[in-house]
Structure formats: C-alpha cells, structure tokens
Design a protein around this motif. Structure first.
Motif, PDB file in Angstrom:
ATOM      1  N   LEU A 184      81.849   1.764  37.178  1.00  0.00           N
ATOM      2  CA  LEU A 184      82.805   2.298  36.209  1.00  0.00           C
ATOM      3  C   LEU A 184      83.319   3.673  36.630  1.00  0.00           C
ATOM      4  N   LEU A 185      82.449   4.481  37.214  1.00  0.00           N
ATOM      5  CA  LEU A 185      82.893   5.790  37.709  1.00  0.00           C
ATOM      6  C   LEU A 185      83.888   5.638  38.856  1.00  0.00           C
ATOM      7  N   LEU A 186      83.694   4.658  39.710  1.00  0.00           N
ATOM      8  CA  LEU A 186      84.666   4.397  40.785  1.00  0.00           C
ATOM      9  C   LEU A 186      86.008   3.946  40.211  1.00  0.00           C
ATOM     10  N   TYR A 187      85.963   3.146  39.149  1.00  0.00           N
ATOM     11  CA  TYR A 187      87.209   2.747  38.495  1.00  0.00           C
ATOM     12  C   TYR A 187      87.953   3.957  37.950  1.00  0.00           C
ATOM     13  N   CYS A 188      87.204   4.922  37.401  1.00  0.00           N
ATOM     14  CA  CYS A 188      87.841   6.118  36.844  1.00  0.00           C
ATOM     15  C   CYS A 188      88.427   7.011  37.927  1.00  0.00           C
ATOM     16  N   LYS A 189      87.803   7.023  39.107  1.00  0.00           N
ATOM     17  CA  LYS A 189      88.227   7.952  40.167  1.00  0.00           C
ATOM     18  C   LYS A 189      89.338   7.380  41.030  1.00  0.00           C
ATOM     19  N   TYR A 190      89.270   6.085  41.325  1.00  0.00           N
ATOM     20  CA  TYR A 190      90.231   5.464  42.239  1.00  0.00           C
ATOM     21  C   TYR A 190      91.054   4.422  41.487  1.00  0.00           C
ATOM     22  N   ASP A 191      92.355   4.444  41.733  1.00  0.00           N
ATOM     23  CA  ASP A 191      93.254   3.499  41.077  1.00  0.00           C
ATOM     24  C   ASP A 191      93.327   2.167  41.828  1.00  0.00           C
ATOM     25  N   LEU A 192      93.334   2.223  43.148  1.00  0.00           N
ATOM     26  CA  LEU A 192      93.490   1.011  43.955  1.00  0.00           C
ATOM     27  C   LEU A 192      92.172   0.714  44.665  1.00  0.00           C
ATOM     28  N   LEU A 193      91.556  -0.384  44.297  1.00  0.00           N
ATOM     29  CA  LEU A 193      90.293  -0.802  44.897  1.00  0.00           C
ATOM     30  C   LEU A 193      90.406  -2.243  45.373  1.00  0.00           C
ATOM     31  N   ASP A 194      89.522  -2.617  46.281  1.00  0.00           N
ATOM     32  CA  ASP A 194      89.508  -3.972  46.805  1.00  0.00           C
ATOM     33  C   ASP A 194      89.038  -4.935  45.715  1.00  0.00           C
ATOM     34  N   LEU A 195      89.927  -5.838  45.306  1.00  0.00           N
ATOM     35  CA  LEU A 195      89.596  -6.749  44.223  1.00  0.00           C
ATOM     36  C   LEU A 195      88.469  -7.697  44.601  1.00  0.00           C
ATOM     37  N   ARG A 196      88.458  -8.168  45.853  1.00  0.00           N
ATOM     38  CA  ARG A 196      87.418  -9.098  46.273  1.00  0.00           C
ATOM     39  C   ARG A 196      86.050  -8.422  46.263  1.00  0.00           C
ATOM     40  N   ALA A 197      85.978  -7.210  46.788  1.00  0.00           N
ATOM     41  CA  ALA A 197      84.704  -6.482  46.787  1.00  0.00           C
ATOM     42  C   ALA A 197      84.242  -6.189  45.366  1.00  0.00           C
ATOM     43  N   ASN A 198      85.189  -5.823  44.489  1.00  0.00           N
ATOM     44  CA  ASN A 198      84.836  -5.569  43.091  1.00  0.00           C
ATOM     45  C   ASN A 198      84.282  -6.817  42.420  1.00  0.00           C
ATOM     46  N   LEU A 199      84.878  -7.970  42.710  1.00  0.00           N
ATOM     47  CA  LEU A 199      84.405  -9.215  42.105  1.00  0.00           C
ATOM     48  C   LEU A 199      83.000  -9.553  42.599  1.00  0.00           C
ATOM     49  N   TRP A 200      82.764  -9.357  43.899  1.00  0.00           N
ATOM     50  CA  TRP A 200      81.431  -9.618  44.446  1.00  0.00           C
ATOM     51  C   TRP A 200      80.387  -8.757  43.740  1.00  0.00           C
ATOM     52  N   VAL A 201      80.660  -7.464  43.633  1.00  0.00           N
ATOM     53  CA  VAL A 201      79.702  -6.556  43.002  1.00  0.00           C
ATOM     54  C   VAL A 201      79.479  -6.929  41.540  1.00  0.00           C
TER      55      VAL A 201
END
Length: 335
Positions: free
Chosen positions: A271-288
């Motif tokens: 959640l902190l990464l979501y707050c800090k960065y706007d564009l993240l790898d969707l596939r990596a986020n789904l895996w995590v």
C-alpha cells in the motif's frame, strides 16, 4: 520543456489502456498452472480448517467444565472467526475462478464480512494474551476479575469492535464504485488491490489505516508475550519438567504470531508503494497480491486449529479419538 506534458499524457494514456486490458483479461497475464495453484490454496486451507475446527468447537461447547474457562471460550471464538473467514474467502475464490460477476454492493458485503471475521480472530488472540497475563500476574484475583460472564461480554465486544475495522475501507470502496464505476465486477481481493486500491488515494489511506491497526494489535500481542516471559523467567516454569512444555507453548504462540504478522507487513509495504508510485507493473502487483491474500493470509488460519488443538491436552484427546488415532488400552480382568 513543451513536450514533457505531452509525453506525460501519452504515458498516462498508454498505462490506462494497459489497465483496461488487464481488467478484462487479467488471467492471461499469469501462467495457467500457477494461477490454478494459487486459487487452490484457499480451498486447501478451508479443507484443513473444516476437518478440525468443528471437532474442537463441539468439544468446548459440549463440556460444561470447559465452558466455564475463559481460555477455552476465547480460543473457540478465535477458531470460529477463522473458520468463517476461510469459508467466505474460499467462496469468493471459487466464484472468481468460475467467472461469476457481482455488483458493487454484493462485492462490498463480501469484503466487509471477511474484514470483520479476520479482525475478530486477531482481537481474540489479543484477548487470549490478556487472559494469560491476568492468570499469571494476579492468580488469586483471577476468577474475581475475569469471570465467565465477563468473558462472554468481552466476546460480544470483540465482534462489535471488529465491525469497525473494515467499515471505513468498505465504505470508501462503495463510494469509489459509485463515483467511478469499473467494468470489472469480479469479486477478488487481489484484483481489488491491483485495479482499484492502486489508483485511488482514499482507498489507499483507508486500507493502510486498517492494516496499521491490525499490525498494532499484533505488536501488542507480541509485547504481551514478552511481558509474560519476563515475569515467568525467574519462576520454576522454565526449569525442571515443565520447562519443555512451557517452551513449546511459547514457540507455538510466537510461530502463529509470526505467520499472522508477515502478510500484514507485506500488505502495508504494498500500500505504501501504491501511495508513492503512480505507475507500477500490473503483473508483478497481481503476483504479490495473490501470494499475500491466497497463501500468507490463509496459512495461519489453517494452522491455528492444529497448533492449539494438539497443544491443549483436553482438546488433543478429543481430536485423536475423533480421527481414530488414539490407542485404547485393554484392561484384562484379574482371575
């Protein structure tokens, strides 16, 4: 300098197209074998819990002597909340795998009940620590300070407080769905984290506060165990014949606490990464998100009835007898 806003706009539009493609065809981004394995984990957890927890609950509720002990009542409440949480989460996983679509309100109801049941299990663990501390620090006044009637009122209070933890996050989710309706109505907690929470600051803040509250309770549980260890270290509990049993009990508590703490910590970092960065790898986020929700969150719930059920002598005998593992010694008459 004039081209930078255009480049930012182009990158934002490209990322938005990726989000739309991911929303409609998210299962394509994962290998089918890995996706099925992660979806099977909650089902295995449900089977593991359903095999043991009803036996433990029946044992506690049908024995008048055990119903008069606060530790067994709190344990039964914790195991019941875990059973309900795993059942609802498994149902959500099965509906997600079947491609069943839900409205925003139905999905919010699922998330609310899951949050209430998960919070009830965590708070019940804290109540079990307080009960043990009270029995150790004030043994002569224990029954006067903590009678069974007060324990039952505490259990009702646990469920009332548990309803407050997910209320804000679910309320923001309903507002987000009504203000910006999403075409994806698959009710999945990992997909919610990737597709909705990652793009909504209010949802990020509300979920972060909820996770921070759960982490605070877990830290209080850990501090309670540390106080208990320090107060009993100089006594005879850690020496002699009772040493191995006391160490085993503490090891079980710490192991279960560690399994409960890790997914909440990873979820807070996500959640902190979501707050800090706007564009993240969707596939990596789904895996995590899938690993955290389908494996790490379910694992301590699935192991709890085995850890505590096999540790308590009264419950261990009932479990072994129910599954036919207890050896009955034959008594031969004396002629």
């Amino acid at each position: 300098m004039n081209g930078s806003p255009v480049n930012a706009s182009n990158s934002s539009s490209v990322y938005q197209k990726q989000v739309e493609l991911f929303t409609h065809q998210w299962h394509v981004f994962l290998p089918p074998r890995h996706s099925r394995a992660l979806q099977v984990c909650p089902i295995l957890g449900f089977v593991a819990v359903f095999l043991v927890t009803p036996v433990i609950l029946a044992r506690i509720l049908t024995r008048p002597q055990m119903r008069q002990e606060a530790r067994y009542l709190l344990l039964a409440n914790a195991l019941l909340s875990d059973l309900l949480f795993v059942s609802v989460y498994t149902l959500s996983t099965v509906l997600n795998a079947a491609g069943v679509l839900m409205s925003g309100w139905a999905c919010a109801t699922f998330f609310f009940f899951m949050g209430v049941m998960y919070s009830a299990g965590i708070i019940s663990t804290k109540a079990m620590v307080l009960d043990t501390l009270l029995a150790v620090l004030a043994p002569l006044r224990y029954f006067a300070l903590w009678p069974v009637s007060r324990t039952k009122r505490a259990i009702v209070g646990i469920w009332a407080v548990s309803a407050l933890f997910p209320a804000s996050a679910v309320g923001v989710f309903v507002w987000y769905q009504s203000s910006e309706p999403c075409s994806n109505h698959i009710c999945s907690l990992p997909l919610l984290l990737v597709l909705s929470v990652s793009h909504s600051t209010p949802m990020q803040i509300s979920m972060l506060l909820t996770v921070a509250g759960i982490l605070l309770i877990l830290l209080l549980v850990f501090s309670g165990y540390m106080v208990l260890y320090c107060r009993t270290r100089k006594s005879g509990v850690w020496r002699g014949e009772r040493s191995s049993r006391a160490k085993g009990t503490f090891l079980i508590h710490y192991f279960h606490l560690f399994l409960s703490f890790c997914p909440m910590l990873l979820l807070a970092i996500e959640l902190l990464l979501y707050c800090k960065y706007d564009l993240l790898d969707l596939r990596a986020n789904l895996w995590v998100s899938l690993v955290v929700c389908n494996v790490m969150v379910v694992l301590p719930k699935a192991l709890a009835p085995y850890l505590y059920g096999l540790r308590y002598r009264d419950l261990r005998g009932a479990l072994l007898s129910f599954f036919g593992l207890k050896k009955h010694t034959a008594v031969s008459p004396i002629m």
